[in-house]
Scaffold this motif. Structure first.
Motif, PDB file in Angstrom:
ATOM      1  N   UNK A   1      46.347  30.181  21.004  1.00 49.48           N
ATOM      2  CA  UNK A   1      47.343  31.224  20.799  1.00 49.48           C
ATOM      3  C   UNK A   1      46.974  32.231  19.727  1.00 49.48           C
ATOM      4  N   UNK A   2      46.001  31.890  18.866  1.00 53.41           N
ATOM      5  CA  UNK A   2      45.581  32.833  17.833  1.00 53.41           C
ATOM      6  C   UNK A   2      44.781  33.974  18.456  1.00 53.41           C
ATOM      7  N   UNK A   3      44.896  35.175  17.878  1.00 52.64           N
ATOM      8  CA  UNK A   3      44.141  36.314  18.379  1.00 52.64           C
ATOM      9  C   UNK A   3      42.661  36.170  18.019  1.00 52.64           C
ATOM     10  N   UNK A   4      41.798  36.536  18.964  1.00 46.24           N
ATOM     11  CA  UNK A   4      40.364  36.482  18.727  1.00 46.24           C
ATOM     12  C   UNK A   4      39.929  37.680  17.888  1.00 46.24           C
ATOM     13  N   UNK A   5      38.969  37.481  16.985  1.00 49.31           N
ATOM     14  CA  UNK A   5      38.507  38.581  16.138  1.00 49.31           C
ATOM     15  C   UNK A   5      37.525  39.484  16.871  1.00 49.31           C
ATOM     16  N   UNK A   6      37.237  40.629  16.263  1.00 55.45           N
ATOM     17  CA  UNK A   6      36.262  41.538  16.836  1.00 55.45           C
ATOM     18  C   UNK A   6      36.824  42.277  18.039  1.00 55.45           C
ATOM     19  N   UNK A   7      36.031  43.188  18.600  1.00 57.17           N
ATOM     20  CA  UNK A   7      36.489  43.943  19.773  1.00 57.17           C
ATOM     21  C   UNK A   7      36.675  43.025  20.976  1.00 57.17           C
ATOM     22  N   UNK A   8      37.855  43.047  21.570  1.00 57.25           N
ATOM     23  CA  UNK A   8      38.185  42.197  22.715  1.00 57.25           C
ATOM     24  C   UNK A   8      38.681  43.034  23.901  1.00 57.25           C
ATOM     25  N   UNK A   9      38.371  44.315  23.889  1.00 56.09           N
ATOM     26  CA  UNK A   9      38.897  45.217  24.906  1.00 56.09           C
ATOM     27  C   UNK A   9      38.406  44.829  26.304  1.00 56.09           C
ATOM     28  N   UNK A  10      39.311  44.865  27.263  1.00 58.25           N
ATOM     29  CA  UNK A  10      38.984  44.549  28.652  1.00 58.25           C
ATOM     30  C   UNK A  10      39.953  45.316  29.554  1.00 58.25           C
ATOM     31  N   UNK A  11      39.709  45.280  30.847  1.00 55.45           N
ATOM     32  CA  UNK A  11      40.504  46.073  31.782  1.00 55.45           C
ATOM     33  C   UNK A  11      40.995  45.192  32.931  1.00 55.45           C
ATOM     34  N   UNK A  12      42.281  45.315  33.239  1.00 58.29           N
ATOM     35  CA  UNK A  12      42.856  44.679  34.426  1.00 58.29           C
ATOM     36  C   UNK A  12      43.118  45.770  35.458  1.00 58.29           C
ATOM     37  N   UNK A  13      42.761  45.495  36.702  1.00 58.61           N
ATOM     38  CA  UNK A  13      42.988  46.445  37.784  1.00 58.61           C
ATOM     39  C   UNK A  13      43.738  45.743  38.905  1.00 58.61           C
ATOM     40  N   UNK A  14      44.840  46.329  39.340  1.00 65.39           N
ATOM     41  CA  UNK A  14      45.569  45.797  40.485  1.00 65.39           C
ATOM     42  C   UNK A  14      45.267  46.704  41.674  1.00 65.39           C
ATOM     43  N   UNK A  15      44.808  46.098  42.778  1.00 75.20           N
ATOM     44  CA  UNK A  15      44.346  46.857  43.935  1.00 75.20           C
ATOM     45  C   UNK A  15      45.124  46.430  45.171  1.00 75.20           C
ATOM     46  N   UNK A  16      45.643  47.381  45.908  1.00 74.27           N
ATOM     47  CA  UNK A  16      46.350  47.080  47.144  1.00 74.27           C
ATOM     48  C   UNK A  16      45.396  46.482  48.164  1.00 74.27           C
ATOM     49  N   UNK A  17      45.901  45.532  48.955  1.00 74.14           N
ATOM     50  CA  UNK A  17      45.109  44.949  50.037  1.00 74.14           C
ATOM     51  C   UNK A  17      44.833  45.997  51.129  1.00 74.14           C
ATOM     52  N   UNK A  18      45.731  46.967  51.261  1.00 69.48           N
ATOM     53  CA  UNK A  18      45.590  48.000  52.298  1.00 69.48           C
ATOM     54  C   UNK A  18      45.015  49.286  51.690  1.00 69.48           C
ATOM     55  N   UNK A  19      44.402  50.089  52.530  1.00 68.31           N
ATOM     56  CA  UNK A  19      43.880  51.368  52.061  1.00 68.31           C
ATOM     57  C   UNK A  19      45.034  52.339  51.803  1.00 68.31           C
ATOM     58  N   UNK A  20      44.705  53.522  51.317  1.00 67.31           N
ATOM     59  CA  UNK A  20      45.756  54.472  50.913  1.00 67.31           C
ATOM     60  C   UNK A  20      46.589  54.978  52.083  1.00 67.31           C
ATOM     61  N   UNK A  21      46.078  54.833  53.312  1.00 66.96           N
ATOM     62  CA  UNK A  21      46.864  55.254  54.478  1.00 66.96           C
ATOM     63  C   UNK A  21      47.795  54.148  54.959  1.00 66.96           C
ATOM     64  N   UNK A  22      47.670  52.955  54.356  1.00 68.44           N
ATOM     65  CA  UNK A  22      48.480  51.790  54.732  1.00 68.44           C
ATOM     66  C   UNK A  22      48.180  51.328  56.164  1.00 68.44           C
ATOM     67  N   UNK A  23      46.954  51.625  56.636  1.00 68.04           N
ATOM     68  CA  UNK A  23      46.590  51.256  58.013  1.00 68.04           C
ATOM     69  C   UNK A  23      45.523  50.167  58.050  1.00 68.04           C
TER      70      UNK A  23
END
Length: 341
Positions: free
Chosen positions: A193-215
């Motif tokens: 539960x303690x925060x880790x030291x140093x730079x810990x930057x990361x990225x989460x990406x949520x991606x739709x299962x369908x393409x932008x046309x929803x087809x």
């Protein structure tokens, strides 16, 4: 760089909506002033409200069955060395995300190349990580804390008259064990539960299962890398080339930021280690002296005890003694969603 792709959790404890996941990604913004908060972003916009993310992902699920994942999560975990190379700059990290999402789109095996504009995704930068129960520092500290807890319990038993022992001696043992706890931050023993030291930057990406046309379905969780099948008499290409994507993601980072990647930092090296440790260390020991020395130092930071930084090339078997340690460190890194090298 460690990148993971995870499907939406579909058991009974999870919602069919993306709202739980989006709420989870908003946790770092709690209590922060608006100007210090990180916003969701996509290929062209820097500030997207979480409500819009949920609405767009949940509304892009045409013809998907109830038990099919509606979205996938992609996590990008730069090492601290990589973060230092870009000065831990969120703007540069956003630039990188937008470039590798082009690589992600192109990794789908289809009749025509998939472009990034066909991918409905929303990304969020996070700056903190906390120690988990499976982290090496927590596990090693836990051994001492367990002994201390037992001694403290013995003292309580003595106070209740259930045990006869020398209290002062037990207290001295507790003091000695407390001083011996190996991993600390600012004098405080590291715990879950303690925060880790140093730079810990990361990225989460949520991606739709369908393409932008929803087809069309664009699933990175496909069991196929490159496969062709017949559908209504037509040959249909399907699959997602994960290895190609992971390799491109590293090369894109190196190209964008002039990063000099060491062999042990590469996806190829990690894959080689898993499949053939002998080949991995043979390749490692054939590196030029300076690069080999740097590689061993990076491994040391990942928790691998290298007995000698100048191991002769002929003594591959000596290096193989570290195999179990390195595999353990790699497994921990994968579980934590982060890697130190």
């Amino acid at each position: 760089m460690y990148i993971s792709i995870t499907r939406q959790h579909m058991d009974t404890t999870f919602s069919q909506s993306s709202s739980d996941f989006v709420d989870y990604l908003e946790k770092e913004n709690e209590g922060k002033r608006p100007e210090l908060q990180e916003h969701f972003f996509d290929q062209y916009n820097d500030k997207i409200a979480p409500e819009k993310v949920v609405r767009e992902i949940d509304g892009n699920t045409a013809k998907l069955k109830k038990r099919e994942p509606k979205f996938y999560s992609l996590t990008i975990n730069p090492s601290q060395r990589e973060l230092r190379a870009i000065n831990n700059d969120p703007a540069l990290l956003r630039k990188y995300v937008r470039e590798i999402m082009k690589d992600y789109a192109a990794s789908f095996y289809r009749e025509t190349t998939v472009g990034v504009d066909s991918i409905k995704y929303y990304a969020k930068i996070e700056h903190e990580r906390t120690y988990k129960g499976f982290d090496r520092e927590v596990k090693e500290n836990r051994v001492y804390k367990a002994q201390i807890a037992k001694l403290e319990n013995d003292i309580r038993k003595m106070e209740r008259g259930e045990l006869r022992a020398n209290v002062k001696q037990l207290e001295r043992q507790i003091e000695r064990l407390t001083a011996q706890i190996p991993h600390r931050i600012d004098g405080r023993a590291i715990e879950q539960g303690m925060k880790k030291p140093g730079p810990q930057t990361h990225v989460h990406i949520v991606m739709s299962r369908k393409d932008t046309t929803n087809r069309y379905s664009l699933s990175p969780g496909s069991k196929y890398m490159e496969s062709e099948s017949k559908l209504n008499g037509k040959t249909v290409k399907r699959g997602f080339k994960r290895d190609e994507f992971f390799g491109k993601a590293e090369k894109t980072f190196d190209r964008l930021f002039g990063y000099n990647r060491n062999y042990v930092e590469s996806y190829t090296a990690r894959k080689t280690f898993i499949k053939d440790p002998h080949r991995y260390f043979a390749r490692l020991l054939k590196l030029p002296v300076n690069e080999r020395s740097a590689a061993f130092k990076l491994l040391g930071k990942a928790g691998v005890n290298i007995p000698n930084l100048n191991i002769p090339k002929s003594k591959v078997e000596l290096a193989l003694k570290t195999v179990k340690q390195f595999k353990k460190a790699m497994d921990v890194a994968r579980n934590a969603g982060s890697i130190g090298i």
